[in-house]
Design an enzyme around this catalytic site. Structure first.
Site, PDB file in Angstrom:
ATOM      1  N   GLU A 268       0.839  -1.198   0.000  1.00  0.00           N
ATOM      2  CA  GLU A 268       0.000   0.000   0.000  1.00  0.00           C
ATOM      3  C   GLU A 268       0.871   1.243   0.000  1.00  0.00           C
ATOM      4  O   GLU A 268       1.828   1.331   0.771  1.00  0.00           O
ATOM      5  CB  GLU A 268      -0.895   0.086   1.250  1.00  0.00           C
ATOM      6  N   LYS A 325     -15.318   3.957   5.612  1.00  0.00           N
ATOM      7  CA  LYS A 325     -14.099   3.770   6.390  1.00  0.00           C
ATOM      8  C   LYS A 325     -14.126   4.694   7.605  1.00  0.00           C
ATOM      9  O   LYS A 325     -14.446   5.887   7.483  1.00  0.00           O
ATOM     10  CB  LYS A 325     -12.858   4.063   5.543  1.00  0.00           C
ATOM     11  N   GLU A 331      -9.135   9.126   5.350  1.00  0.00           N
ATOM     12  CA  GLU A 331      -9.312   7.689   5.174  1.00  0.00           C
ATOM     13  C   GLU A 331     -10.333   7.362   4.090  1.00  0.00           C
ATOM     14  O   GLU A 331     -10.278   6.297   3.478  1.00  0.00           O
ATOM     15  CB  GLU A 331      -9.736   7.047   6.495  1.00  0.00           C
TER      16      GLU A 331
END
Length: 400
Positions: A268, A325, A331
């Site tokens: 990520e 999220k 986020e």
């Protein structure tokens, strides 16, 4: 409503121009994948997502479960997919029979039509708030690997992604070392990776480092823009961006544990296009710049300064903004696309010729990732001679 339709039309016009057949946005970027998160109630169905990935010429994706709809929809496509074992069930999988049952019910039914290339066991288990999880990690990894191998699928690599919070030191990269409290289990995990020839995955976010210290970290350094960079005083390797420094800090930490030949990959990385008032740097311009420059590096097939001949494999976070999220606004705003498949911002090939408008000139560096601050060890705090000798021996062992 008219404005929305106009914006949508513009987005698709960009797509038509920049990702038409033969020009595809990510065409030829073999090491580049994207994370397909699903923490939302408004995402397009998997078959539409497959169409989007195909239009983008993306051939690698990663999901955070084993969603049967996605695995079925991606059958007979050219998309390679990495699946994830949720943290919540790790404790069950340290039993070999339970692990074999999991593989038989969650993986085998989709093979070989669906190109499952990896299984990631948990997510950031080494630094999870539930400290009991860590004891189940290595047994679960080993059991899933063994179950796959017994069925003839040892080519499916089993690993787990870690945040940069596993490091106790990361500056300079050659000082990279794992936290002492996880060293025992980390050694077992690295031994498994070395034996199975599986990669060490990291979730690496230069954005968090910049957000925490915008006056002490060069924006250009974290965005891959031209900058003075930094030179590791013990290796003389020059770093012009934080992501590569993060990856190499992990490589040095692995070598410090006595292992070599374990490839570090990025599971990520990304940059949010929107954030709260205290989330400095979370803007569409910075997000577009980070991802565009990262894509440029990927198209060039770059490796890190420590491993220049090994293309760094990177999975961008994320494909979509995810409205459910939890946490700060950022986020929910990492996506290249909105749920309606319109682009959050343009990161197409046309933008590769443009330069960033960023003007930050600060040159001091620190490292942090995944919302957890990493201890930064300044050069003058290191035992210079000992570290220099270690680095010399380490480089010799890596390339000797």
């Amino acid at each position: 409503m008219a404005t929305f339709i106009q914006n949508l039309a513009i987005s698709y016009a960009f797509l038509a121009v920049f990702i038409s057949p033969g020009i595809g946005l990510f065409l030829g970027v073999e090491s580049f994948g994207i994370n397909y998160g699903q923490v939302a109630n408004n995402l397009p169905p998997p078959d539409k997502v497959l169409e989007l990935l195909s239009t983008l010429n993306l051939t690698k994706t990663r999901i955070y479960d084993t969603n049967p709809q996605i695995l079925s929809s991606f059958a007979n496509s050219n998309i390679e997919i990495i699946v994830t074992v949720e943290n919540e069930i790790l404790s069950q999988l340290d039993d070999p029979q339970q692990a074999a049952q999991w593989v038989n019910s969650h993986i085998i039914p989709y093979l070989p039509e669906t190109k499952i290339t990896g299984v990631q066991v948990g997510n950031e288990v080494f630094t999870d708030d539930d400290t009991t999880l860590i004891q189940h990690l290595v047994p679960a990894v080993v059991n899933i690997h063994n179950a796959l191998a017994q069925l003839g699928y040892s080519n499916i690599k089993v690993s787990t992604p870690s945040s940069l919070a596993v490091l106790s030191a990361s500056y300079p990269p050659s000082a990279g070392s794992f936290k002492s409290e996880i060293s025992g289990i980390m050694y077992q995990f690295l031994n498994f990776l070395s034996t199975s020839k599986s990669p060490f995955w990291i979730n690496a976010y230069p954005y968090f480092a910049y957000k925490d210290s915008p006056n002490g970290i060069s924006l250009n350094y974290v965005l891959f823009n031209p900058n003075a960079g930094m030179v590791d005083p013990y290796t003389n390797l020059r770093y012009d961006n934080m992501l590569y420094a993060m990856a190499d800090a992990v490589s040095f930490a692995i070598a410090r544990m006595g292992f070599k030949g374990i490839e570090v990959r990025v599971s990520e990385t990304g940059w949010p296009s929107k954030g709260d008032a205290d989330e400095v740097g979370a803007t569409p311009m910075n997000a577009a710049t980070y991802n565009r420059n990262l894509l440029r590096r990927q198209m060039a097939g770059e490796g890190t300064p420590l491993n220049p001949r090994m293309r760094l494999e990177v999975y961008l976070f994320a494909l979509f903004n995810e409205d459910l999220k939890p946490g700060p606004t950022s986020e929910r705003n990492y996506g290249l696309f909105r749920p309606d498949e319109s682009m959050t911002y343009n990161v197409g090939l046309s933008a590769l010729a443009t330069s960033s408008a960023s003007t930050s000139s600060s040159s001091s560096i620190s490292l942090a990732s995944s919302g957890a601050r990493v201890k930064v060890v300044a050069p003058w705090e290191c035992k210079s001679l000992v570290n220099l000798i270690f680095v010399y021996v380490l480089i010799s062992s890596l390339y000797g």
